[in-house]
Scaffold this motif. Structure first.
Motif: not given
Length: 196
Positions: A5, A8, A30, A79-81, A108-109
């Motif tokens: 990612h 980010l 994040l 993590c984002r996803t 996650d986000a």
């Protein structure tokens, strides 16, 4: 942080709070938000940093952020996803972590940005450097000791601090001296304050 990612945004280099055993390296916003929330969570006793377990053939990189919670030690993965893992991958990851005395806590986000916690934690931490006089600290501590948990509005009535009570309790929460109920409703006069 998941190395897949790169989009980010970068964050300032370190996060510190009274719960941190060391300054925690932070590479993305994040992660900073997840740490800010963890520092305000009453179930988190300490935040540490150590070399993440070696996961051998995995593409994923895990930071070594460890949350010591009342229910055990958790390796924080931000993590984002959330990555899709096979049953074998889940079992392998769990086994490696367990052999290091850890369990995985993935955020996650969507989870980190869930309201009202996301905005509340940011609002609390925006007052991190607010100066709370010794006299106001004593008044607030005495009011909480005498009357127990109470709303910010009630605390203002009972403690009669010389400065902004909302800013003061936020600063004290950043110092891990009070606990704020920031999970269910927006931060404001009706937010409940408890002693730590």
């Amino acid at each position: 942080m998941d190395s897949n990612h790169p989009h980010l945004r970068a964050a300032p280099a370190f996060f510190t709070s009274p719960k941190c055993k060391v300054a925690i390296p932070v590479h993305h916003f994040l992660t900073r938000d997840a740490l800010a929330q963890a520092s305000l969570d009453h179930s988190v006793r300490a935040i540490g940093y150590r070399k993440a377990p070696d996961l051998y053939d995995r593409q994923e990189r895990l930071d070594g952020i460890v949350l010591n919670r009342i229910d055990g030690d958790f390796l924080l993965s931000v993590c984002r996803t959330r990555p899709q893992r096979s049953d074998w991958e889940l079992a392998h990851l769990s086994g490696v972590l367990e052999s290091n005395g850890l369990r995985l806590l993935e955020r996650d986000a969507v989870d980190i940005r869930r309201e009202p916690l996301f905005s509340n934690a940011r609002a609390v931490w925006s007052h991190e450097r607010y100066h709370v006089s010794v006299n106001d600290r004593l008044k607030i501590a005495a009011a909480l000791a005498e009357d127990g948990p109470q709303s910010i509005l009630e605390l203002e009535e009972n403690a009669r601090p010389s400065n902004d009570i909302l800013a003061a309790v936020c600063a004290l929460a950043c110092e891990d001296l009070v606990e704020l109920s920031i999970y269910e409703a927006p931060l404001g006069p009706r937010t409940i304050v408890c002693s730590r």
